[in-house]
Scaffold this motif. Structure first.
Motif, PDB file in Angstrom:
ATOM      1  N   UNK A  44       2.746  53.056  41.044  1.00  0.00           N
ATOM      2  CA  UNK A  44       1.813  52.211  41.712  1.00  0.00           C
ATOM      3  C   UNK A  44       2.327  50.865  41.754  1.00  0.00           C
ATOM      4  N   UNK A  45       2.708  50.148  40.772  1.00  0.00           N
ATOM      5  CA  UNK A  45       2.913  48.838  40.583  1.00  0.00           C
ATOM      6  C   UNK A  45       4.128  48.585  41.398  1.00  0.00           C
ATOM      7  N   UNK A  46       5.152  49.534  41.446  1.00  0.00           N
ATOM      8  CA  UNK A  46       6.286  49.326  42.242  1.00  0.00           C
ATOM      9  C   UNK A  46       5.956  49.314  43.717  1.00  0.00           C
ATOM     10  N   UNK A  47       5.012  50.075  44.194  1.00  0.00           N
ATOM     11  CA  UNK A  47       4.564  50.234  45.493  1.00  0.00           C
ATOM     12  C   UNK A  47       3.974  48.929  45.888  1.00  0.00           C
ATOM     13  N   UNK A  48       3.144  48.399  44.893  1.00  0.00           N
ATOM     14  CA  UNK A  48       2.316  47.131  45.110  1.00  0.00           C
ATOM     15  C   UNK A  48       3.161  45.939  45.250  1.00  0.00           C
ATOM     16  N   UNK A  49       4.396  45.901  44.503  1.00  0.00           N
ATOM     17  CA  UNK A  49       5.393  44.750  44.642  1.00  0.00           C
ATOM     18  C   UNK A  49       6.356  44.988  45.822  1.00  0.00           C
ATOM     19  N   UNK A  50       6.180  46.238  46.270  1.00  0.00           N
ATOM     20  CA  UNK A  50       7.191  46.297  47.492  1.00  0.00           C
ATOM     21  C   UNK A  50       6.438  45.740  48.935  1.00  0.00           C
ATOM     22  N   UNK A  51       5.071  46.104  48.935  1.00  0.00           N
ATOM     23  CA  UNK A  51       4.202  45.720  49.771  1.00  0.00           C
ATOM     24  C   UNK A  51       4.048  44.206  49.849  1.00  0.00           C
ATOM     25  N   UNK A  52       3.973  43.674  48.749  1.00  0.00           N
ATOM     26  CA  UNK A  52       3.794  42.175  48.632  1.00  0.00           C
ATOM     27  C   UNK A  52       5.155  41.489  48.935  1.00  0.00           C
ATOM     28  N   UNK A  53       6.094  41.971  48.507  1.00  0.00           N
ATOM     29  CA  UNK A  53       7.494  41.593  49.085  1.00  0.00           C
ATOM     30  C   UNK A  53       7.556  41.317  50.895  1.00  0.00           C
ATOM     31  N   UNK A  96       5.075  41.501  52.775  1.00  0.00           N
ATOM     32  CA  UNK A  96       4.209  40.609  53.398  1.00  0.00           C
ATOM     33  C   UNK A  96       4.579  39.206  52.856  1.00  0.00           C
ATOM     34  N   UNK A  97       5.141  38.624  51.991  1.00  0.00           N
ATOM     35  CA  UNK A  97       5.591  37.517  51.692  1.00  0.00           C
ATOM     36  C   UNK A  97       6.613  37.037  52.714  1.00  0.00           C
ATOM     37  N   UNK A  98       7.443  38.107  53.292  1.00  0.00           N
ATOM     38  CA  UNK A  98       8.461  37.794  54.277  1.00  0.00           C
ATOM     39  C   UNK A  98       7.967  37.247  55.704  1.00  0.00           C
ATOM     40  N   UNK A  99       6.682  37.987  55.780  1.00  0.00           N
ATOM     41  CA  UNK A  99       6.096  37.746  57.164  1.00  0.00           C
ATOM     42  C   UNK A  99       5.256  36.477  57.116  1.00  0.00           C
ATOM     43  N   UNK A 100       4.983  35.730  56.022  1.00  0.00           N
ATOM     44  CA  UNK A 100       4.137  34.723  55.855  1.00  0.00           C
ATOM     45  C   UNK A 100       5.032  33.467  56.453  1.00  0.00           C
ATOM     46  N   UNK A 101       4.471  32.477  57.184  1.00  0.00           N
ATOM     47  CA  UNK A 101       5.078  31.268  57.554  1.00  0.00           C
ATOM     48  C   UNK A 101       5.562  30.589  56.665  1.00  0.00           C
ATOM     49  N   UNK A 102       6.494  29.710  56.512  1.00  0.00           N
ATOM     50  CA  UNK A 102       6.773  28.825  55.535  1.00  0.00           C
ATOM     51  C   UNK A 102       6.194  27.604  55.563  1.00  0.00           C
ATOM     52  N   UNK A 103       5.942  27.127  54.318  1.00  0.00           N
ATOM     53  CA  UNK A 103       5.084  25.774  54.215  1.00  0.00           C
ATOM     54  C   UNK A 103       3.726  25.895  54.168  1.00  0.00           C
ATOM     55  N   UNK A 104       3.145  24.949  53.999  1.00  0.00           N
ATOM     56  CA  UNK A 104       1.522  24.765  53.988  1.00  0.00           C
ATOM     57  C   UNK A 104       0.763  25.232  55.369  1.00  0.00           C
TER      58      UNK A 104
END
Length: 106
Positions: free
Chosen positions: A75-84, A86-94
């Motif tokens: 479960x922890x590995x799945x959560x980390x994979x999804x978070x990674x 999602x992080x790639x989809x976030x715009x850079x900067x504030x």
């Protein structure tokens, strides 16, 4: 939301875990410093959690505890994979960068 940080800092100060002092460089901010008692708190909490967990599984078979551990790792590995992902989809900067009135025409 900022008031929650202030409230939590006061709770930690009252418990002796941190010292709070005015920031001489910024009159709107405080400096929060960990005390020796506060430095030991994470280890105390980890040990309390381990002791409590041991009570929960006291009558379990060792294989059941190993299976639970394996599933929680999965479960922890799945959560980390999804978070990674999602992080790639976030715009850079504030997200508020470039939205101040100074940057708007007129």
């Amino acid at each position: 939301m900022c008031w929650r940080w202030t409230e939590r800092a006061r709770e930690l100060e009252d418990a002796g875990h941190v010292q709070v002092a005015a920031d001489p460089a910024d009159g709107h901010s405080c400096l929060v410093t960990l005390t020796p008692a506060g430095a030991g708190e994470p280890q105390r909490l980890v040990q309390a959690g381990l002791d409590r967990f041991a009570l929960f599984v006291a009558d379990w078979q060792p294989g059941d505890v190993r299976m639970l551990t394996a599933l929680l790792d999965k479960l922890r590995n799945s959560i980390a994979a999804v978070a990674a992902q999602e992080q790639q989809l976030r715009p850079v900067g504030r997200r508020w960068a470039g939205t101040s009135r100074r940057n708007q025409p007129g």
